[in-house]
Design an enzyme around this catalytic site. Structure first.
Site, PDB file in Angstrom:
ATOM      1  N   MET A  40      13.910  28.916 -23.652  1.00 20.00           N
ATOM      2  CA  MET A  40      12.931  28.772 -25.355  1.00 20.00           C
ATOM      3  C   MET A  40      13.479  27.313 -25.673  1.00 20.00           C
ATOM      4  SD  MET A  40      12.133  31.912 -25.579  1.00 20.00           S
ATOM      5  CE  MET A  40      11.962  32.004 -27.820  1.00 20.00           C
ATOM      6  N   GLY A  41      12.015  26.921 -26.238  1.00 19.68           N
ATOM      7  CA  GLY A  41      12.184  25.805 -26.913  1.00 19.68           C
ATOM      8  C   GLY A  41      10.597  24.852 -25.912  1.00 19.68           C
ATOM      9  N   LYS A  53      15.052  12.040 -29.321  1.00 16.54           N
ATOM     10  CA  LYS A  53      15.614  11.257 -29.957  1.00 16.54           C
ATOM     11  C   LYS A  53      17.155  11.635 -30.252  1.00 16.54           C
ATOM     12  CE  LYS A  53      11.930  10.910 -30.040  1.00 16.54           C
ATOM     13  NZ  LYS A  53      10.678  11.105 -29.469  1.00 16.54           N
ATOM     14  N   GLY A 119       4.085  34.990 -17.364  1.00 18.55           N
ATOM     15  CA  GLY A 119       3.541  35.392 -18.118  1.00 18.55           C
ATOM     16  C   GLY A 119       2.076  34.824 -17.350  1.00 18.55           C
ATOM     17  N   ASP A 323      -0.079  20.964 -25.249  1.00 25.55           N
ATOM     18  CA  ASP A 323      -0.404  19.916 -24.267  1.00 25.55           C
ATOM     19  C   ASP A 323      -1.297  20.739 -22.776  1.00 25.55           C
ATOM     20  OD1 ASP A 323       1.620  18.351 -25.352  1.00 25.55           O
ATOM     21  OD2 ASP A 323       2.817  18.470 -23.528  1.00 25.55           O
ATOM     22  N   HIS A 459      10.048   1.387 -56.987  1.00 24.88           N
ATOM     23  CA  HIS A 459      11.304  -0.048 -55.964  1.00 24.88           C
ATOM     24  C   HIS A 459      11.853   0.426 -56.390  1.00 24.88           C
ATOM     25  CE1 HIS A 459      10.792  -3.815 -56.179  1.00 24.88           C
ATOM     26  NE2 HIS A 459      12.188  -3.755 -57.245  1.00 24.88           N
TER      27      HIS A 459
HETATM   28  C1  LIG Z   1      10.911  12.859 -23.833  1.00 26.77           C
HETATM   29  C2  LIG Z   1       9.457  13.255 -24.266  1.00 26.77           C
HETATM   30  C3  LIG Z   1       9.626  13.049 -25.283  1.00 26.77           C
HETATM   31  C4  LIG Z   1       9.120  13.193 -26.461  1.00 26.77           C
HETATM   32  N1  LIG Z   1       9.126  13.139 -27.548  1.00 26.77           N
HETATM   33  C5  LIG Z   1       8.443  13.339 -28.407  1.00 26.77           C
HETATM   34  C6  LIG Z   1       8.201  13.580 -30.340  1.00 26.77           C
HETATM   35  O1  LIG Z   1       9.441  12.367 -30.705  1.00 26.77           O
HETATM   36  N2  LIG Z   1       7.281  14.084 -31.009  1.00 26.77           N
HETATM   37  C7  LIG Z   1       6.208  14.744 -30.554  1.00 26.77           C
HETATM   38  O2  LIG Z   1       5.708  15.680 -31.246  1.00 26.77           O
HETATM   39  N3  LIG Z   1       6.219  15.154 -29.254  1.00 26.77           N
HETATM   40  C8  LIG Z   1       7.019  14.119 -28.008  1.00 26.77           C
HETATM   41  N4  LIG Z   1       6.904  14.391 -26.889  1.00 26.77           N
HETATM   42  C9  LIG Z   1       5.426  15.640 -27.175  1.00 26.77           C
HETATM   43  C10 LIG Z   1       6.338  17.345 -27.125  1.00 26.77           C
HETATM   44  O3  LIG Z   1       7.667  17.253 -26.008  1.00 26.77           O
HETATM   45  C11 LIG Z   1       5.142  18.296 -26.537  1.00 26.77           C
HETATM   46  O4  LIG Z   1       4.447  17.095 -27.332  1.00 26.77           O
HETATM   47  C12 LIG Z   1       5.425  19.459 -26.890  1.00 26.77           C
HETATM   48  O5  LIG Z   1       6.467  20.111 -25.697  1.00 26.77           O
HETATM   49  C13 LIG Z   1       4.058  20.134 -26.503  1.00 26.77           C
HETATM   50  O6  LIG Z   1       4.328  21.312 -26.995  1.00 26.77           O
HETATM   51  P1  LIG Z   1       3.612  22.924 -25.934  1.00 26.77           P
HETATM   52  O7  LIG Z   1       4.540  23.812 -27.348  1.00 26.77           O
HETATM   53  O8  LIG Z   1       2.288  23.025 -25.734  1.00 26.77           O
HETATM   54  O9  LIG Z   1       4.665  22.754 -24.728  1.00 26.77           O
HETATM   55  P2  LIG Z   1       5.677  22.626 -23.734  1.00 26.77           P
HETATM   56  O10 LIG Z   1       7.663  22.043 -24.661  1.00 26.77           O
HETATM   57  O11 LIG Z   1       5.908  22.047 -22.733  1.00 26.77           O
HETATM   58  O12 LIG Z   1       5.831  24.338 -23.111  1.00 26.77           O
HETATM   59  C14 LIG Z   1       5.227  25.571 -23.059  1.00 26.77           C
HETATM   60  C15 LIG Z   1       6.547  26.461 -22.294  1.00 26.77           C
HETATM   61  O13 LIG Z   1       5.561  27.261 -21.574  1.00 26.77           O
HETATM   62  C16 LIG Z   1       6.494  28.034 -20.881  1.00 26.77           C
HETATM   63  N5  LIG Z   1       5.455  28.595 -19.839  1.00 26.77           N
HETATM   64  C17 LIG Z   1       5.041  27.666 -18.785  1.00 26.77           C
HETATM   65  N6  LIG Z   1       3.684  28.592 -17.938  1.00 26.77           N
HETATM   66  C18 LIG Z   1       4.766  29.937 -18.339  1.00 26.77           C
HETATM   67  C19 LIG Z   1       3.536  31.082 -18.208  1.00 26.77           C
HETATM   68  N7  LIG Z   1       2.920  31.331 -17.282  1.00 26.77           N
HETATM   69  N8  LIG Z   1       4.621  32.245 -18.602  1.00 26.77           N
HETATM   70  C20 LIG Z   1       5.113  32.050 -19.885  1.00 26.77           C
HETATM   71  N9  LIG Z   1       6.059  30.569 -19.444  1.00 26.77           N
HETATM   72  C21 LIG Z   1       4.911  29.882 -19.143  1.00 26.77           C
HETATM   73  C22 LIG Z   1       7.340  26.619 -20.149  1.00 26.77           C
HETATM   74  O14 LIG Z   1       8.250  27.103 -20.030  1.00 26.77           O
HETATM   75  C23 LIG Z   1       7.388  25.827 -21.657  1.00 26.77           C
HETATM   76  O15 LIG Z   1       9.034  26.547 -22.128  1.00 26.77           O
HETATM   77  C24 LIG Z   1       7.971  14.403 -26.050  1.00 26.77           C
HETATM   78  C25 LIG Z   1       8.056  14.528 -24.508  1.00 26.77           C
HETATM   79  C26 LIG Z   1       8.832  14.403 -23.746  1.00 26.77           C
HETATM   80  C27 LIG Z   1       8.467  14.879 -22.361  1.00 26.77           C
HETATM   81  N1  LIG Z   2       8.174   9.700 -29.332  1.00 27.24           N
HETATM   82  C1  LIG Z   2       6.592  10.476 -29.423  1.00 27.24           C
HETATM   83  O1  LIG Z   2       5.763  11.533 -29.693  1.00 27.24           O
HETATM   84  C2  LIG Z   2       7.098  10.673 -27.858  1.00 27.24           C
HETATM   85  C3  LIG Z   2       7.660  10.420 -27.109  1.00 27.24           C
HETATM   86  C4  LIG Z   2       8.165  10.533 -25.203  1.00 27.24           C
HETATM   87  C5  LIG Z   2       6.324  11.571 -25.051  1.00 27.24           C
HETATM   88  N2  LIG Z   2       5.136  11.555 -26.036  1.00 27.24           N
HETATM   89  C6  LIG Z   2       4.587  12.244 -25.050  1.00 27.24           C
HETATM   90  O2  LIG Z   2       4.395  12.465 -23.222  1.00 27.24           O
HETATM   91  C7  LIG Z   2       3.362  11.977 -22.955  1.00 27.24           C
HETATM   92  C8  LIG Z   2       3.555  11.424 -21.733  1.00 27.24           C
HETATM   93  O3  LIG Z   2       4.202   9.903 -22.441  1.00 27.24           O
HETATM   94  P1  LIG Z   2       4.417   9.138 -20.938  1.00 27.24           P
HETATM   95  O4  LIG Z   2       4.925   7.509 -21.697  1.00 27.24           O
HETATM   96  O5  LIG Z   2       4.861   9.610 -19.822  1.00 27.24           O
HETATM   97  O6  LIG Z   2       3.144   8.616 -20.860  1.00 27.24           O
HETATM   98  P2  LIG Z   2       2.058   7.658 -21.228  1.00 27.24           P
HETATM   99  O7  LIG Z   2       0.719   7.758 -21.319  1.00 27.24           O
HETATM  100  O8  LIG Z   2       2.238   7.390 -22.886  1.00 27.24           O
HETATM  101  O9  LIG Z   2       2.350   5.846 -20.276  1.00 27.24           O
HETATM  102  C9  LIG Z   2       2.372   6.163 -19.011  1.00 27.24           C
HETATM  103  C10 LIG Z   2       1.750   4.520 -18.607  1.00 27.24           C
HETATM  104  O10 LIG Z   2       2.448   4.529 -16.715  1.00 27.24           O
HETATM  105  C11 LIG Z   2       1.276   3.514 -16.841  1.00 27.24           C
HETATM  106  N3  LIG Z   2       1.426   4.008 -15.131  1.00 27.24           N
HETATM  107  C12 LIG Z   2       0.648   4.687 -14.710  1.00 27.24           C
HETATM  108  N4  LIG Z   2       0.871   4.897 -13.795  1.00 27.24           N
HETATM  109  C13 LIG Z   2       0.814   3.678 -13.105  1.00 27.24           C
HETATM  110  C14 LIG Z   2       1.858   2.898 -12.095  1.00 27.24           C
HETATM  111  N5  LIG Z   2       1.894   3.725 -10.853  1.00 27.24           N
HETATM  112  N6  LIG Z   2       2.695   1.863 -12.089  1.00 27.24           N
HETATM  113  C15 LIG Z   2       2.354   1.716 -13.892  1.00 27.24           C
HETATM  114  N7  LIG Z   2       1.969   2.309 -14.737  1.00 27.24           N
HETATM  115  C16 LIG Z   2       1.645   2.610 -14.288  1.00 27.24           C
HETATM  116  C17 LIG Z   2       0.442   4.016 -17.895  1.00 27.24           C
HETATM  117  O11 LIG Z   2      -1.129   2.675 -17.543  1.00 27.24           O
HETATM  118  C18 LIG Z   2       0.243   4.495 -19.801  1.00 27.24           C
HETATM  119  O12 LIG Z   2       0.423   3.184 -19.997  1.00 27.24           O
HETATM  120  C19 LIG Z   2       3.016  11.292 -23.583  1.00 27.24           C
HETATM  121  O13 LIG Z   2       1.417  11.202 -24.016  1.00 27.24           O
HETATM  122  C20 LIG Z   2       3.453  11.467 -25.288  1.00 27.24           C
HETATM  123  O14 LIG Z   2       2.656  12.191 -25.707  1.00 27.24           O
HETATM  124  C21 LIG Z   2       5.759  11.518 -27.131  1.00 27.24           C
END
Ligand SMILES: Cc1cc2nc3c(=O)[nH]c(=O)nc-3n(C[C@H](O)[C@H](O)[C@H](O)COP(=O)(O)OP(=O)(O)OC[C@H]3O[C@@H](n4cnc5c(N)ncnc54)[C@H](O)[C@@H]3O)c2cc1C
Ligand SMILES: NC(=O)c1ccc[n+]([C@@H]2O[C@H](COP(=O)([O-])OP(=O)(O)OC[C@H]3O[C@@H](n4cnc5c(N)ncnc54)[C@H](O)[C@@H]3O)[C@@H](O)[C@H]2O)c1
Length: 477
Positions: A40-41, A53, A119, A323, A459
């Site tokens: 969940m989440g 974070k 699902g 996503d 300020h």
């Molecule tokens: C390391 C990292 C750091 C991040 N930091 C940030 C941040 O600081 N701020 C920010 O805004 N974004 C951040 N992101 C991006 C953020 O996590 C995603 O944009 C967000 O989780 C997307 O939400 P979602 O609901 O679309 O998908 P998800 O969070 O991926 O959730 C999808 C859910 O669907 C479930 N699911 C998939 N297929 C099925 C199915 N067929 N049946 C039932 N369940 C299913 C999965 O198990 C999952 O629980 C970060 C991502 C990563 C990887």
């Molecule tokens: N603070 C936040 O909001 C936050 C934090 C973490 C992740 N995210 C989300 O997760 C997603 C994924 O993050 P990310 O950092 O993995 O992706 P990203 O798309 O931000 O960056 C990936 C980078 O990897 C490089 N790259 C790809 N293949 C390569 C290779 N073979 N060799 C060298 N460089 C290569 C690309 O040119 C690109 O600059 C982001 O799009 C973002 O939306 C958000």
């Protein structure tokens, strides 16, 4: 409840997107079920925003306490800083459990049916679920798909989840390798380089494109490189492709010229974090049962109401958010899309305004932005026939930032010269992720620098950095 259906709304995926949609659906009186196959989440709570974070919060403190020069300037002396990796990892893990519990409880309290299982769309207005106790089918007047994304690992890179891993393992902080390569300089690469260097690891950052942080505004990326990369234990390899990564002790990385694809060097490091982007988790969702094909990359095509499209036509009663749609892979964008989908399900026309959705990297200091970069705004200006203005202000001129001894950073406002409309705002500096919301709201209401320059800010606050930039834009400072 709509007659003839088990639910008004069935949501596939209980990530932040699905959760946001469910909460809004209940507030609109819709009988709602949410289907979740794993935790969940989803990503944000379990493997993304939340644990990363927590790690950034702890490692940021370590960095701060190690900075004797900075502390001394405030009149403070600290004799030695110690941290415990396991305890930092537990902080992240405990936070994940708490937020996951809160999210699940909030759904239960509101009467959302949580169905655990995988699902699948099983024809119009029907979802089949593989649960632990067998197959189950429910009907819903509307269905929202919110199945999220998973890490993308380029061909040639082998993951063993121990020495070569993605953020899924990175957030668990199982090891602190003395020397770690990070492939990719996007959000994940940046945030993890902040964590690892604060905790004493040496980092080599490998970026295939010919600029670090290619997604950010150029001025901001330049300052970020000066503050977040150069003074730290980070070596960068730009325009270089991690062509192959082989797990083991050591991890062996073949580095190739990104243009010629020829191997130019071989790195031997203790570990490798692969942060090369994410791909939609949209396989096996039964989309073919309603005639829907994903795009080439696997994203579900939607319009700005979040209705699923097939061959450009709206598929009735089927919606997708988060996503899985690839529009903006951010947690708050996913839940905003969920709210918009539910509004349209309730026959209230609403569109997602991507232009005003902010983004932030939670490095120390933070980076944030909303709207167009200067380059993108100028391209738009050429196309539509307007000139672009740019105003910058600096944290070093801000009393609060100076008092904190953290006066490195900049705010940049990009606007239309003819109307004054704000097109984009980019900030790097202390609390940039919080400061951006004033700008996001300004863009959401299509406000102008001419109006914003006369708003009053308390300020001394960091928000005066933005105030100053607006005033510079209209030439009053
Ligand atoms: C390391 C990292 C750091 C991040 N930091 C940030 C941040 O600081 N701020 C920010 O805004 N974004 C951040 N992101 C991006 C953020 O996590 C995603 O944009 C967000 O989780 C997307 O939400 P979602 O609901 O679309 O998908 P998800 O969070 O991926 O959730 C999808 C859910 O669907 C479930 N699911 C998939 N297929 C099925 C199915 N067929 N049946 C039932 N369940 C299913 C999965 O198990 C999952 O629980 C970060 C991502 C990563 C990887
Ligand atoms: N603070 C936040 O909001 C936050 C934090 C973490 C992740 N995210 C989300 O997760 C997603 C994924 O993050 P990310 O950092 O993995 O992706 P990203 O798309 O931000 O960056 C990936 C980078 O990897 C490089 N790259 C790809 N293949 C390569 C290779 N073979 N060799 C060298 N460089 C290569 C690309 O040119 C690109 O600059 C982001 O799009 C973002 O939306 C958000």
């Amino acid at each position: 409840m709509t007659e003839g259906f088990d639910y008004d709304l069935v949501i596939i995926g209980a990530g932040v997107g699905g959760h946001g949609a469910a909460l809004h659906a209940v507030s609109c009186g819709l009988k709602t079920a949410i289907v979740e196959a794993a935790d969940m989440g989803g990503t944000c709570v379990n493997r993304g925003c939340i644990p990363s974070k927590a790690l950034l919060a702890a490692s940021g403190r370590v960095r701060e306490l190690h900075n004797a020069h900075h502390l001394k300037s405030l009149g403070i002396q600290v004799s030695g800083v110690e941290f415990n990796k396991e305890a930092i990892a537990s902080h992240a893990n405990n936070l994940v459990s708490k937020i996951r519990g809160d999210l699940t409880n909030s759904l239960q309290r509101l009467g959302v049916d949580i169905i655990r299982g995988r699902g699948k769309v099983a024809g119009q207005q029907k979802v089949s679920i593989t649960t632990e106790s067998g197959e189950k089918t429910v009907t819903g007047k509307d269905i929202i798909i919110s199945s999220g994304s998973i890490p993308w690992v380029p061909p040639g890179i082998e993951i063993d989840h121990k020495t070569v891993f993605t953020s899924d393992e990175g957030v668990k902080l199982e090891s602190l390798p003395p020397w770690i390569a990070i492939v990719g300089s996007g959000y994940i690469g940046l945030e993890f380089s902040d964590i690892y260097t604060a905790l004493g690891c040496e980092v080599t950052m490998i970026e295939a494109l010919d600029q670090l942080m290619p997604g950010f505004d150029r001025d901001i990326a330049t300052i970020a490189e000066r503050i977040l990369i150069k003074p730290r234990d980070i070596e960068t390899k730009v325009g270089i492709l991690a062509k192959s990564v082989t797990p083991g002790t050591p991890v062996v990385i073949e580095l190739a010229d990104a243009k010629t694809k020829e191997v130019v060097d071989v790195l031997e490091v203790d570990a490798c974090l692969v942060a090369t982007g994410r791909i939609p988790d949209t396989k096996d969702l039964g989309l073919e049962s309603v005639g829907v094909e994903t795009d080439r990359k696997g994203f579900i095509t939607v319009d700005d109401r979040m209705a699923v499209l097939s061959g450009g036509e709206v598929v009735p009663h089927l919606w997708a958010i988060g996503d899985a749609t690839g529009k903006m892979m951010l947690a708050h964008a996913a839940s905003a899309q969920g709210v918009v989908a539910v509004e349209n399900i309730c026959d209230r026309h609403r569109l997602v305004d991507y232009h005003s959705i902010p983004a932030a990297a939670f490095t120390h200091p933070e980076i944030s932005f909303v709207g167009y970069t200067e380059t993108a705004a100028k391209d738009l200006g050429k196309e539509q026939g307007f000139e672009v203005g740019v105003a910058k202000s600096y944290f070093k001129g801000n009393s609060k930032a100076i008092a904190e001894g953290e006066a490195d950073g900049m705010a940049k406002v990009v606007y239309r010269k003819d109307t004054g409309e704000v097109l984009g705002v980019h900030i790097i500096g202390m609390h940039a992720a919080d400061l951006i919301h004033e700008a996001a709201n300004a863009i959401a209401s299509r406000n102008t620098v001419n109006t914003l320059a006369y708003y009053v800010h308390a300020h001394p606050t960091l928000s005066e950095v933005l105030d100053e930039a607006y005033k510079r834009a209209v030439g009053s400072h």
